[in-house]
Write a protein that holds these residues in place. Structure first.
Motif, PDB file in Angstrom:
ATOM      1  N   PRO A   1      32.466 122.953  40.810  1.00 37.66           N
ATOM      2  CA  PRO A   1      33.907 123.589  41.002  1.00 37.66           C
ATOM      3  C   PRO A   1      34.845 123.266  39.645  1.00 37.66           C
ATOM      4  CG  PRO A   1      33.180 122.353  42.860  1.00 37.66           C
ATOM      5  CD  PRO A   1      31.808 122.032  41.968  1.00 37.66           C
TER       6      PRO A   1
ATOM      7  N   THR B   1      33.110 135.517  43.950  1.00 38.85           N
ATOM      8  CA  THR B   1      33.073 134.143  42.868  1.00 38.85           C
ATOM      9  C   THR B   1      32.270 132.944  43.322  1.00 38.85           C
ATOM     10  OG1 THR B   1      35.474 134.447  42.581  1.00 38.85           O
ATOM     11  CG2 THR B   1      34.776 132.252  42.272  1.00 38.85           C
ATOM     12  N   TYR B   2      31.888 133.011  44.838  1.00 39.19           N
ATOM     13  CA  TYR B   2      31.102 132.171  45.263  1.00 39.19           C
ATOM     14  C   TYR B   2      29.749 132.652  45.741  1.00 39.19           C
ATOM     15  CZ  TYR B   2      35.234 129.299  44.963  1.00 39.19           C
ATOM     16  OH  TYR B   2      36.333 128.468  44.404  1.00 39.19           O
TER      17      TYR B   2
ATOM     18  N   TRP C   1      40.749 130.636  44.174  1.00 41.72           N
ATOM     19  CA  TRP C   1      41.525 129.088  44.573  1.00 41.72           C
ATOM     20  C   TRP C   1      41.414 129.048  46.110  1.00 41.72           C
ATOM     21  CZ3 TRP C   1      46.460 128.557  46.862  1.00 41.72           C
ATOM     22  CH2 TRP C   1      46.764 127.196  47.087  1.00 41.72           C
TER      23      TRP C   1
ATOM     24  N   GLY D   1      38.086 128.621  47.398  1.00 44.93           N
ATOM     25  CA  GLY D   1      37.351 127.149  47.127  1.00 44.93           C
ATOM     26  C   GLY D   1      37.869 126.113  48.087  1.00 44.93           C
TER      27      GLY D   1
ATOM     28  N   THR E   1      38.684 130.655  36.960  1.00 40.59           N
ATOM     29  CA  THR E   1      40.170 130.760  37.135  1.00 40.59           C
ATOM     30  C   THR E   1      41.305 130.671  35.877  1.00 40.59           C
ATOM     31  OG1 THR E   1      39.960 129.256  39.329  1.00 40.59           O
ATOM     32  CG2 THR E   1      42.217 129.614  38.536  1.00 40.59           C
TER      33      THR E   1
ATOM     34  N   GLY F   1      34.259 125.922  37.539  1.00 41.89           N
ATOM     35  CA  GLY F   1      34.868 127.342  38.233  1.00 41.89           C
ATOM     36  C   GLY F   1      36.256 127.517  37.540  1.00 41.89           C
TER      37      GLY F   1
ATOM     38  N   ALA G   1      35.977 123.672  50.397  1.00 40.99           N
ATOM     39  CA  ALA G   1      36.372 122.346  50.308  1.00 40.99           C
ATOM     40  C   ALA G   1      36.561 121.632  51.781  1.00 40.99           C
ATOM     41  CB  ALA G   1      37.211 121.925  49.254  1.00 40.99           C
TER      42      ALA G   1
ATOM     43  N   TRP H   1      29.907 128.075  53.088  1.00 42.18           N
ATOM     44  CA  TRP H   1      29.722 128.907  51.995  1.00 42.18           C
ATOM     45  C   TRP H   1      30.162 130.540  52.304  1.00 42.18           C
ATOM     46  CZ3 TRP H   1      30.031 126.651  47.627  1.00 42.18           C
ATOM     47  CH2 TRP H   1      29.194 125.500  47.355  1.00 42.18           C
TER      48      TRP H   1
END
Length: 419
Positions: A38, A221-222, A342, A345, A45, A41, A349, A354
């Protein structure tokens, strides 16, 4: 299409590679500097935010510089940023290198789009813009997978040195192939460029850019942990999955450019609506290998099908002062990227898993579709008002043509039509 577009595409290829390759190398970079994924990451960003800030800043600084020379200077900045990233001794220096490279991104695509549109006939503008952006999409088919492979085998620093070399190739191509275009009449004036932002249609187009392409980045992104932790792919499979995504981007970019020259707003309605549905479905298809692979292609295609029409929409609505608006719209793409990364994420979190960023992406794309429908409705209302005003002016002036038009139409309708 003129050869100068090839030079712009080469520069776009290098920029696209450095923007997206970091996603496949986050674990390696995190391991080198001893930070969490993270935290790594922030390299995504930070780059995106650098584009957002750099697009207007570099464009304003370059208003008094001929566009060809400005494009060359931007490629030089891009090269310097990637060399700094490759040699960075600490994570902070790596982040600084990413930001330096990102400062060239928005202005290059913004000014490049204006140059590309000026090189062709008016009815081919979206196609020319798409041709330049082909370099960005092809980067996801060739540059990103190859860069990921090189980074995983020879080290991620080698990848960024190769990207810097791509920047050198782009710089040389621009110097040789892009013509010296005449400066706009009266030059590029900041006050006139800023006036374009008073147009609500320009602002709506930029908002569509933020939300629409942000929807794509929420999922992409993930993509590595999603594909390995949910779909069950091996780490080595990420490379060819990125190839599939890139192939979808290439196809979508070319289709979007072709149909935006014919029916721009309908193209946006279809692409954004289908993108929202596909991202929502991805929460289900991500659990199977075949379903995930097919959906990745569709996300790439539908996401990039919006790029040429959105960029052309801004150029059309900011006609007469397009340079800054074009660059800021490129920044809007990356603002959407940063926002989506963002938000994605946050939901991960929060423990939603996922695949949760896919729901975020679907909501963003659906919001972009709503704005597109509002923009289209406002445009139709403005057109109707203008038509009524023209008819009223003609009647007030006693124009005989306006008065005789209904009688002529009736007489024509009474005559049988023959081929």
């Amino acid at each position: 299409m003129p050869l100068a577009l090839l030079a712009l595409a080469v520069g776009a290829f290098g920029i696209g590679t450095t923007e997206f390759v970091i996603m496949g190398l986050l674990p390696e970079v995190a391991g080198t500097y001893g930070v969490s994924i993270p935290t790594a990451g922030f390299l995504v960003t930070g780059y995106a935010l650098g584009v957002v800030l750099g697009a207007p800043l570099m464009t304003v600084l370059g208003t008094r510089i001929p566009r060809k020379r400005m494009l060359m200077l931007l490629m030089g900045l891009f090269i310097a940023g990637n060399v700094l990233s490759a040699l960075a001794p600490a994570f902070g220096a790596m982040l600084a290198g990413r930001v330096v490279a990102s400062l060239a991104h928005g202005a290059f695509f913004g000014i490049g789009a204006v140059v590309a549109a000026e090189l062709v006939a008016p009815e081919k503008k979206a196609g020319a813009i798409a041709m330049m952006f082909t370099g960005l999409t092809v980067a996801n088919v060739v540059g990103v997978p190859l860069g990921t492979f090189v980074g995983q085998t020879l080290g991620w620093r080698v990848t960024f040195l190769i990207v810097a070399a791509l920047g050198v190739a782009g710089l040389l191509g621009i110097a040789r192939l892009v013509p010296e275009l005449p400066r706009p009449e009266g030059g590029v004036r900041i006050r006139r460029e800023l006036a374009a932002f008073r147009n609500v249609q320009v602002l709506l187009a930029m908002a569509m850019t933020v939300l629409g392409f942000g929807g794509v980045f929420a999922a992409i992104t993930y993509i590595t942990p999603m594909m390995t932790g949910v779909a069950g792919f091996a780490d080595s499979s990420v490379t060819w999955l990125l190839v599939l995504f890139g192939l979808g981007m290439v196809a979508g970019n070319l289709i979007g450019g072709r149909y935006a020259d014919r029916a721009l707003m309908p193209m946006l309605y279809v692409a954004l609506g289908a993108l929202a549905v596909t991202l929502a479905v991805f929460t289900l298809t991500a659990h199977t290998k075949a379903g995930a692979a097919v959906t990745l292609v569709l996300i790439g295609a539908l996401g990039f099908a919006t790029v040429p029409p959105l960029q052309k929409r801004v150029l059309d609505q900011a006609a007469g002062a397009p340079t800054l608006a074009s660059a800021v719209n490129i920044g809007a793409f990356n603002l959407g990227n940063a926002l989506a990364a963002w938000l994605g994420g946050l939901v991960i979190a929060a423990g939603f898993g996922w695949t949760a960023p896919n729901w975020v992406g679907a909501a963003l794309a659906a919001s972009a579709l709503v704005l597109a429908l509002v923009s289209g409705a406002l445009e139709r209302r403005t057109t109707r008002r203008a038509a009524r005003a023209d008819r009223g002016t003609a009647v007030a002036a006693g124009a005989p043509e306006a008065a005789e038009a209904p009688e002529a139409a009736e007489a024509t309708a009474a005559v049988p039509a023959h081929r």
